[in-house]
Design a protein around this motif. Structure first.
Motif, PDB file in Angstrom:
ATOM      1  N   LEU A  13       2.728 109.432  89.605  1.00  0.00           N
ATOM      2  CA  LEU A  13       1.564 108.557  89.786  1.00  0.00           C
ATOM      3  C   LEU A  13       0.255 109.326  89.637  1.00  0.00           C
ATOM      4  N   ALA A  14       0.220 110.569  90.130  1.00  0.00           N
ATOM      5  CA  ALA A  14      -0.989 111.381  89.978  1.00  0.00           C
ATOM      6  C   ALA A  14      -1.235 111.710  88.507  1.00  0.00           C
ATOM      7  N   LEU A  15      -0.174 112.024  87.778  1.00  0.00           N
ATOM      8  CA  LEU A  15      -0.329 112.291  86.345  1.00  0.00           C
ATOM      9  C   LEU A  15      -0.828 111.051  85.608  1.00  0.00           C
ATOM     10  N   GLU A  16      -0.301 109.891  85.948  1.00  0.00           N
ATOM     11  CA  GLU A  16      -0.719 108.660  85.281  1.00  0.00           C
ATOM     12  C   GLU A  16      -2.153 108.283  85.635  1.00  0.00           C
ATOM     13  N   LEU A  17      -2.491 108.368  86.901  1.00  0.00           N
ATOM     14  CA  LEU A  17      -3.836 107.979  87.323  1.00  0.00           C
ATOM     15  C   LEU A  17      -4.905 108.954  86.837  1.00  0.00           C
ATOM     16  N   SER A  18      -4.530 110.212  86.628  1.00  0.00           N
ATOM     17  CA  SER A  18      -5.499 111.186  86.133  1.00  0.00           C
ATOM     18  C   SER A  18      -5.627 111.150  84.610  1.00  0.00           C
ATOM     19  N   GLY A  19      -4.774 110.391  83.956  1.00  0.00           N
ATOM     20  CA  GLY A  19      -4.825 110.300  82.501  1.00  0.00           C
ATOM     21  C   GLY A  19      -4.100 111.438  81.799  1.00  0.00           C
ATOM     22  N   SER A  20      -3.281 112.172  82.527  1.00  0.00           N
ATOM     23  CA  SER A  20      -2.573 113.309  81.938  1.00  0.00           C
ATOM     24  C   SER A  20      -1.342 112.897  81.137  1.00  0.00           C
ATOM     25  N   ILE A  21      -0.868 111.680  81.333  1.00  0.00           N
ATOM     26  CA  ILE A  21       0.250 111.186  80.543  1.00  0.00           C
ATOM     27  C   ILE A  21      -0.327 110.484  79.323  1.00  0.00           C
ATOM     28  N   PRO A  22      -0.093 111.034  78.136  1.00  0.00           N
ATOM     29  CA  PRO A  22      -0.677 110.416  76.928  1.00  0.00           C
ATOM     30  C   PRO A  22      -0.037 109.060  76.631  1.00  0.00           C
ATOM     31  N   ASP A  23      -0.800 108.202  75.962  1.00  0.00           N
ATOM     32  CA  ASP A  23      -0.308 106.881  75.590  1.00  0.00           C
ATOM     33  C   ASP A  23       0.471 106.903  74.283  1.00  0.00           C
ATOM     34  N   SER A  24       0.645 108.076  73.708  1.00  0.00           N
ATOM     35  CA  SER A  24       1.337 108.177  72.421  1.00  0.00           C
ATOM     36  C   SER A  24       2.817 107.840  72.584  1.00  0.00           C
ATOM     37  N   SER A  25       3.481 107.660  71.458  1.00  0.00           N
ATOM     38  CA  SER A  25       4.876 107.244  71.494  1.00  0.00           C
ATOM     39  C   SER A  25       5.831 108.372  71.895  1.00  0.00           C
ATOM     40  N   VAL A  26       5.406 109.606  71.811  1.00  0.00           N
ATOM     41  CA  VAL A  26       6.285 110.728  72.142  1.00  0.00           C
ATOM     42  C   VAL A  26       5.803 111.476  73.386  1.00  0.00           C
ATOM     43  N   GLY A  27       4.525 111.730  73.477  1.00  0.00           N
ATOM     44  CA  GLY A  27       3.993 112.558  74.561  1.00  0.00           C
ATOM     45  C   GLY A  27       4.164 111.958  75.935  1.00  0.00           C
ATOM     46  N   GLY A  28       3.949 110.683  76.071  1.00  0.00           N
ATOM     47  CA  GLY A  28       4.053 110.022  77.374  1.00  0.00           C
ATOM     48  C   GLY A  28       5.473 110.040  77.930  1.00  0.00           C
ATOM     49  N   PRO A  29       6.452 109.544  77.150  1.00  0.00           N
ATOM     50  CA  PRO A  29       7.815 109.577  77.652  1.00  0.00           C
ATOM     51  C   PRO A  29       8.347 110.986  77.902  1.00  0.00           C
ATOM     52  N   MET A  30       7.903 111.959  77.104  1.00  0.00           N
ATOM     53  CA  MET A  30       8.354 113.337  77.327  1.00  0.00           C
ATOM     54  C   MET A  30       7.804 113.895  78.638  1.00  0.00           C
ATOM     55  N   ILE A  79      16.966  97.769  82.960  1.00  0.00           N
ATOM     56  CA  ILE A  79      16.490  96.895  84.038  1.00  0.00           C
ATOM     57  C   ILE A  79      14.997  96.617  83.886  1.00  0.00           C
ATOM     58  N   PHE A  80      14.213  97.666  83.663  1.00  0.00           N
ATOM     59  CA  PHE A  80      12.764  97.474  83.593  1.00  0.00           C
ATOM     60  C   PHE A  80      12.321  96.791  82.306  1.00  0.00           C
ATOM     61  N   VAL A  81      13.056  96.972  81.215  1.00  0.00           N
ATOM     62  CA  VAL A  81      12.748  96.232  79.985  1.00  0.00           C
ATOM     63  C   VAL A  81      13.039  94.753  80.197  1.00  0.00           C
ATOM     64  N   GLY A  91       3.842  94.039  74.592  1.00  0.00           N
ATOM     65  CA  GLY A  91       3.220  95.316  74.273  1.00  0.00           C
ATOM     66  C   GLY A  91       3.633  96.422  75.228  1.00  0.00           C
ATOM     67  N   ALA A  92       3.029  97.554  75.016  1.00  0.00           N
ATOM     68  CA  ALA A  92       3.358  98.739  75.801  1.00  0.00           C
ATOM     69  C   ALA A  92       2.636  98.705  77.148  1.00  0.00           C
ATOM     70  N   LEU A  93       3.359  99.054  78.196  1.00  0.00           N
ATOM     71  CA  LEU A  93       2.757  99.094  79.526  1.00  0.00           C
ATOM     72  C   LEU A  93       1.737 100.212  79.645  1.00  0.00           C
ATOM     73  N   GLN A  95      -0.377 101.274  77.497  1.00  0.00           N
ATOM     74  CA  GLN A  95      -1.677 100.918  76.931  1.00  0.00           C
ATOM     75  C   GLN A  95      -2.355  99.809  77.718  1.00  0.00           C
ATOM     76  N   SER A  96      -1.570  98.891  78.284  1.00  0.00           N
ATOM     77  CA  SER A  96      -2.168  97.772  79.020  1.00  0.00           C
ATOM     78  C   SER A  96      -2.492  98.131  80.468  1.00  0.00           C
ATOM     79  N   LYS A  97      -1.894  99.212  80.984  1.00  0.00           N
ATOM     80  CA  LYS A  97      -2.080  99.645  82.377  1.00  0.00           C
ATOM     81  C   LYS A  97      -1.737  98.523  83.355  1.00  0.00           C
ATOM     82  N   HIS A  98      -0.714  97.755  83.016  1.00  0.00           N
ATOM     83  CA  HIS A  98      -0.235  96.677  83.875  1.00  0.00           C
ATOM     84  C   HIS A  98       0.353  97.290  85.157  1.00  0.00           C
ATOM     85  N   PRO A  99       0.256  96.614  86.308  1.00  0.00           N
ATOM     86  CA  PRO A  99       0.825  97.154  87.554  1.00  0.00           C
ATOM     87  C   PRO A  99       2.326  97.446  87.471  1.00  0.00           C
ATOM     88  N   LEU A 100       3.030  96.770  86.565  1.00  0.00           N
ATOM     89  CA  LEU A 100       4.456  97.050  86.396  1.00  0.00           C
ATOM     90  C   LEU A 100       4.688  98.483  85.931  1.00  0.00           C
TER      91      LEU A 100
END
Length: 127
Positions: A13-30, A79-81, A91-93, A95-100
């Motif tokens: 959550l700290a990585l996501e809220l700080s913007g350290s997880i990239p929204d790219s198709s490879v960097g974020g999931p890695m 399950i989450f999909v 769309g991608a969660l 990029q939308s920053k949905h609470p899910l």
């Protein structure tokens, strides 16, 4: 195990809220996968340490933890999909920053830890 889960969830959550997880198709999931792999490694080490395993026991505990995590992560992903589809979120969660997104980050850590724990219990029964 509670502390491992808490640290992993707070880290993601700290990585996501700080913007350290990239929204790219490879960097974020890695980035997310690295945290989940570290969590599975910590669960395997904790199990081996608490049960005073030998060298082979440490190796088996860590491998079983990783296998359980990989199986559970696949199930958790499905399950989450499914939840995302049922809620009608397109769309991608990331990029939308949905609470899910935040719920799924925490849920994936917990589901993968449950898979690691179950795999370790199965291996424990076989010993």
């Amino acid at each position: 195990m509670k502390y491992i889960a808490l640290v992993a969830i707070i880290t993601l959550l700290a990585l996501e809220l700080s913007g350290s997880i990239p929204d790219s198709s490879v960097g974020g999931p890695m980035t997310i996968a690295i945290v989940i792999f570290a969590t599975a490694f910590a669960v395997g080490i904790r199990d081996a340490w608490l049960h005073n395993r030998g060298v082979l026991g440490w190796i088996v505990s860590i491998i079983a933890s990783f296998v359980g995590m990989l199986v559970a992560a696949q199930i958790g992903g499905m399950i989450f999909v499914t939840i995302q589809g049922l809620l009608g979120i397109g769309g991608a969660l990331a990029q939308s920053k949905h609470p899910l997104l935040y719920v799924s980050l925490a849920g994936m850590v917990l589901i993968s830890m449950l898979g690691s724990w179950l795999a370790l219990r199965i291996v424990d029964r076989l010993r």
